[in-house]
Write a protein that holds these residues in place. Structure first.
Motif, PDB file in Angstrom:
ATOM      1  N   UNK A 285      45.886  43.526  55.183  1.00 50.07           N
ATOM      2  CA  UNK A 285      45.985  45.181  54.104  1.00 50.07           C
ATOM      3  C   UNK A 285      44.671  45.509  55.007  1.00 50.07           C
ATOM      4  N   UNK A 286      44.693  46.858  54.874  1.00 45.32           N
ATOM      5  CA  UNK A 286      43.588  47.646  55.514  1.00 45.32           C
ATOM      6  C   UNK A 286      43.165  48.747  54.040  1.00 45.32           C
ATOM      7  N   UNK A 287      42.342  48.890  53.336  1.00 46.84           N
ATOM      8  CA  UNK A 287      42.082  49.517  52.259  1.00 46.84           C
ATOM      9  C   UNK A 287      40.417  50.748  52.294  1.00 46.84           C
ATOM     10  N   UNK A 288      40.700  52.066  52.328  1.00 45.47           N
ATOM     11  CA  UNK A 288      39.279  52.773  51.940  1.00 45.47           C
ATOM     12  C   UNK A 288      39.161  52.631  50.514  1.00 45.47           C
ATOM     13  N   UNK A 289      37.562  52.948  50.201  1.00 48.57           N
ATOM     14  CA  UNK A 289      36.701  52.496  49.116  1.00 48.57           C
ATOM     15  C   UNK A 289      36.122  53.994  48.798  1.00 48.57           C
ATOM     16  N   UNK A 290      36.115  55.110  48.124  1.00 55.38           N
ATOM     17  CA  UNK A 290      35.936  56.500  47.820  1.00 55.38           C
ATOM     18  C   UNK A 290      34.877  56.286  46.832  1.00 55.38           C
ATOM     19  N   UNK A 291      33.767  56.572  47.041  1.00 53.03           N
ATOM     20  CA  UNK A 291      32.707  57.535  45.015  1.00 53.03           C
ATOM     21  C   UNK A 291      31.414  57.928  45.425  1.00 53.03           C
ATOM     22  N   UNK A 292      30.957  59.003  45.115  1.00 51.67           N
ATOM     23  CA  UNK A 292      30.468  60.099  45.117  1.00 51.67           C
ATOM     24  C   UNK A 292      28.954  59.011  45.326  1.00 51.67           C
ATOM     25  N   UNK A 293      29.051  57.848  44.839  1.00 51.05           N
ATOM     26  CA  UNK A 293      27.387  57.685  44.445  1.00 51.05           C
ATOM     27  C   UNK A 293      27.728  56.650  45.089  1.00 51.05           C
ATOM     28  N   UNK A 294      27.056  55.318  45.356  1.00 49.48           N
ATOM     29  CA  UNK A 294      26.840  54.046  46.181  1.00 49.48           C
ATOM     30  C   UNK A 294      26.793  52.596  45.184  1.00 49.48           C
ATOM     31  N   UNK A 295      26.509  53.593  44.083  1.00 42.88           N
ATOM     32  CA  UNK A 295      26.952  52.133  43.249  1.00 42.88           C
ATOM     33  C   UNK A 295      28.593  52.266  42.377  1.00 42.88           C
ATOM     34  N   UNK A 304      38.066  45.649  43.426  1.00 48.85           N
ATOM     35  CA  UNK A 304      39.524  44.892  44.128  1.00 48.85           C
ATOM     36  C   UNK A 304      39.305  43.503  44.783  1.00 48.85           C
ATOM     37  N   UNK A 305      37.730  42.909  44.693  1.00 50.03           N
ATOM     38  CA  UNK A 305      37.536  41.274  45.194  1.00 50.03           C
ATOM     39  C   UNK A 305      38.011  40.488  43.113  1.00 50.03           C
ATOM     40  N   UNK A 306      37.676  41.358  42.646  1.00 49.18           N
ATOM     41  CA  UNK A 306      37.922  40.649  40.754  1.00 49.18           C
ATOM     42  C   UNK A 306      39.570  40.519  40.940  1.00 49.18           C
ATOM     43  N   UNK A 307      40.478  41.819  41.288  1.00 49.65           N
ATOM     44  CA  UNK A 307      41.659  40.879  41.269  1.00 49.65           C
ATOM     45  C   UNK A 307      42.714  40.580  42.327  1.00 49.65           C
ATOM     46  N   UNK A 308      41.147  40.941  43.588  1.00 50.37           N
ATOM     47  CA  UNK A 308      42.703  39.771  44.470  1.00 50.37           C
ATOM     48  C   UNK A 308      41.960  37.963  43.797  1.00 50.37           C
ATOM     49  N   UNK A 321      40.785  36.002  52.561  1.00 49.84           N
ATOM     50  CA  UNK A 321      39.298  36.518  53.315  1.00 49.84           C
ATOM     51  C   UNK A 321      39.770  37.911  52.659  1.00 49.84           C
ATOM     52  N   UNK A 322      38.189  38.932  52.533  1.00 53.06           N
ATOM     53  CA  UNK A 322      38.597  40.278  52.216  1.00 53.06           C
ATOM     54  C   UNK A 322      36.828  40.676  52.531  1.00 53.06           C
ATOM     55  N   UNK A 323      37.225  41.592  53.463  1.00 53.64           N
ATOM     56  CA  UNK A 323      35.758  42.147  54.903  1.00 53.64           C
ATOM     57  C   UNK A 323      35.489  43.733  53.853  1.00 53.64           C
ATOM     58  N   UNK A 324      34.486  43.565  53.721  1.00 54.19           N
ATOM     59  CA  UNK A 324      34.331  45.205  53.379  1.00 54.19           C
ATOM     60  C   UNK A 324      33.217  45.033  54.059  1.00 54.19           C
ATOM     61  N   UNK A 325      33.573  47.179  54.374  1.00 52.65           N
ATOM     62  CA  UNK A 325      32.192  47.480  55.731  1.00 52.65           C
ATOM     63  C   UNK A 325      32.192  48.957  55.609  1.00 52.65           C
ATOM     64  N   UNK A 326      30.570  49.388  55.228  1.00 53.29           N
ATOM     65  CA  UNK A 326      29.919  50.545  55.316  1.00 53.29           C
ATOM     66  C   UNK A 326      31.075  51.286  56.201  1.00 53.29           C
ATOM     67  N   UNK A 327      31.293  53.069  56.214  1.00 56.39           N
ATOM     68  CA  UNK A 327      32.017  53.794  56.973  1.00 56.39           C
ATOM     69  C   UNK A 327      30.394  55.021  56.960  1.00 56.39           C
ATOM     70  N   UNK A 328      30.273  55.665  56.046  1.00 57.06           N
ATOM     71  CA  UNK A 328      29.770  56.987  55.830  1.00 57.06           C
ATOM     72  C   UNK A 328      29.238  56.522  54.740  1.00 57.06           C
TER      73      UNK A 328
END
Length: 417
Positions: A285-295, A304-308, A321-328
């Motif tokens: 599965x592919x996810x997008x993760x969004x918010x206005x602060x990096x924190x 997400x990882x704790x849920x998994x 395996x869960x890989x999270x990569x920065x987009x912008x």
């Protein structure tokens, strides 16, 4: 102020010409541009730039269009650029677009002829209440319109034509940049910063008249891979651990009232599954993760990882395996260091006779990544509405104001330089 007028309706003619060219991008393609047909529009834009006197206009092998409007001022000024993207969204067909001009809109329902079930109603499109007497352009009901971002292309081209014809208007060197593949998040992957040769700029890719956006989401992408245990279903008792069902459990365990796009707005972030495929043995599965602060973005990734991990405890013989990569990242973190860029944008909008509306984007633009590439870049309205849908529309008069805003920005930087 040097006033732009839409002489001989050249603005809507440009827009309609661009809208008819299919430039849909393709996230599954590894090439740049992701679809060769985007270059068809690029070639048209280069030709138009050459015709108005921009002698260095060119499109590179990756589909990026560049051009320079020479300075008319003797002052030493920063080089600014204006940017829009050529591609349209993969979410809705962009083939055989038939733009329709609804002259002198009076608040009526706009029924699109090729599919009369597609109706634009003022109650559903709030900005239409500000368009009484204006000319509205829609598609015909079976495709998107492509105002996102061909309204921006048309506005920049009109401003460029105006400035090349009116050499008495004082401004510094101005660069034009048209990008491919913005809709699939790859709009500046191969931009040539040396060729662009600018200090900062403005994307013309916003919605409501007067909007200027100096803040975007910060964005990560996540890929979750589940390795289950596959056995013959007739002999599976106590042995099988289906990766499909494990993934379904994980997605079902994510919040439904918070932290999801359909339940959040304004400054609230989310975790959003966007694709899911698999078999009993393995699922992805592919996810997008969004918010206005990096924190907060990092917190969502941890959630997400704790849920998994919690769900995986029910499947002791399976792994993940869960890989999270920065987009912008939120461009405000960069733009706050250069306040004049936004301040002059606001002043340019107000000089066009409209109220400036500083806003945040629940998304990203080419400007998000350009800002982190050393080119601070807020987003200015182009007048496009109902993006990525058959109900997409744009106002000719709003596009005219976008043209005037671009010209005003160029003049203000010269005046205050």
């Amino acid at each position: 102020m040097s006033k732009y007028t839409n002489f001989n309706k050249s603005l809507e003619q440009r827009f309609i010409k661009y809208a008819k060219i299919d430039t849909q991008s393709d996230p599954a393609s590894p090439t740049c541009p992701s679809t060769e047909k985007q270059k068809n529009l690029g070639k048209n834009l280069v030709q138009e730039l050459l015709e108005i006197g921009i002698s260095d206009a060119e499109m590179d092998e990756n589909g990026y269009v560049y051009g320079t409007i020479p300075a008319t001022s003797e002052k030493k000024l920063p080089v600014i650029f204006f940017c829009s993207h050529m591609d349209t969204s993969p979410d809705c067909s962009g083939e055989n677009v038939k733009p329709i001009i609804h002259d002198n809109y009076q608040g009526q329902d706009l029924i699109l002829p090729d599919d009369p079930s597609i109706v634009l109603k003022m109650a559903e499109h709030k900005d239409l209440k500000h368009q009484i007497g204006n000319d509205i352009i829609t598609a015909s009901g079976t495709t998107l319109l492509g105002a996102d971002n061909k309204a921006g292309l048309a506005a920049i081209m009109e401003a460029a034509s105006f400035l090349m014809k009116n050499q008495t208007v004082k401004h510094g060197t101005i660069k034009v940049l048209f990008t491919p593949d913005e809709e699939i998040g790859r709009g500046v992957d191969k931009v040539n910063l040396a060729k662009l040769g600018a200090d900062f700029g403005y994307t013309i890719d916003g919605e409501t008249l007067g909007s200027i956006e100096d803040e975007t989401f910060s964005a990560d992408g996540a890929v979750l891979l589940i390795n289950g245990v596959s056995t013959h279903p007739g002999f599976a008792k106590g042995k099988m651990e289906s990766a499909i069902k494990i993934m379904a459990d994980i997605i079902a365990a994510l919040p439904k009232e918070t932290l999801t796009p359909e339940a959040t707005h304004q400054k609230e972030g989310f975790i959003h599954p966007v694709s899911f495929s698999g078999q009993v043995e393995q699922a992805e599965a592919h996810f997008i993760i969004r918010d206005f602060t990096d924190e907060k973005l990092a917190e969502h990734g941890k959630f997400l990882e704790e849920t998994v991990k919690t769900i995986m405890r029910n499947y002791p013989n399976s792994t993940y395996s869960l890989e999270i990569k920065a987009q912008y990242r939120n461009m405000k973190q960069v733009l706050d260091k250069y306040p004049k860029i936004v301040e002059y944008g606001v002043e340019a909008i107000e000089r066009a006779g409209i109220v400036a509306k500083p806003q945040s984007i629940r998304g990203g633009t080419d400007g998000s990544r350009l800002s982190y590439m050393g080119l601070p870049c807020p987003n200015i309205f182009a007048g496009e509405h109902a993006f990525h849908s058959k109900q997409e529309w744009v106002s000719v008069q709003d596009m005219e104001k976008a043209v005037q805003t671009i010209i005003n920005i160029a003049m203000i930087w010269e005046e205050k330089g």
